[in-house]
Design a protein around this motif. Structure first.
Motif, short mmCIF file in Angstrom:
data_model
loop_
_atom_site.label_atom_id
_atom_site.label_comp_id
_atom_site.label_asym_id
_atom_site.label_seq_id
_atom_site.Cartn_x
_atom_site.Cartn_y
_atom_site.Cartn_z
N ALA A 74 0.83 -1.21 0.00
CA ALA A 74 0.00 0.00 0.00
C ALA A 74 0.86 1.26 0.00
N ALA A 75 1.98 1.24 0.73
CA ALA A 75 2.85 2.41 0.77
C ALA A 75 3.52 2.65 -0.57
N LEU A 76 3.93 1.57 -1.23
CA LEU A 76 4.55 1.73 -2.55
C LEU A 76 3.54 2.25 -3.58
N GLU A 77 2.32 1.77 -3.50
CA GLU A 77 1.29 2.27 -4.42
C GLU A 77 1.01 3.75 -4.16
N ALA A 78 0.93 4.14 -2.90
CA ALA A 78 0.67 5.54 -2.58
C ALA A 78 1.84 6.42 -3.01
N GLY A 79 3.07 5.93 -2.84
CA GLY A 79 4.24 6.67 -3.27
C GLY A 79 4.32 6.81 -4.78
N ALA A 80 3.84 5.82 -5.49
CA ALA A 80 3.83 5.90 -6.95
C ALA A 80 2.79 6.91 -7.43
#
Length: 91
Positions: free
Chosen positions: A46-52
């Motif tokens: 979820a953090a990687l998706e939000a960062g992307a």
């Protein structure tokens, strides 16, 4: 199938309390490890998706993710403590 279950009943009756405690410790540590690993994977995803999606919030995400991972890792540590208590305190 019933023959296998009936054959296993004397084996279960022959287990001592230390054997049952070791089995319970194995279940405790495996459930704790699975739960913390799964939670860390979901949070990281979820953090990687939000960062992307929004690269400008990566520093805030990193701080929140590290704090969340610390709490998720505590699940595994608590499971390890329970496993040690089961192994070393059952007579």
């Amino acid at each position: 199938m019933n023959n296998i279950i009936l054959a296993a009943i004397p084996l279960l009756a022959a287990l001592e309390t230390r054997g049952i405690a070791a089995f319970a410790a194995a279940i405790a540590i495996s459930c704790g490890a699975f739960a913390s690993t799964y939670a860390m994977g979901k949070a990281t995803s979820a953090a990687l998706e939000a960062g992307a999606r929004q690269p400008e919030i990566i520093s805030k995400l990193q701080t929140m993710l590290l704090i969340a991972i610390v709490f998720m890792e505590s699940i595994g540590i608590y499971a390890l403590v329970v496993a040690f208590l089961l192994i070393f305190t059952v007579q």
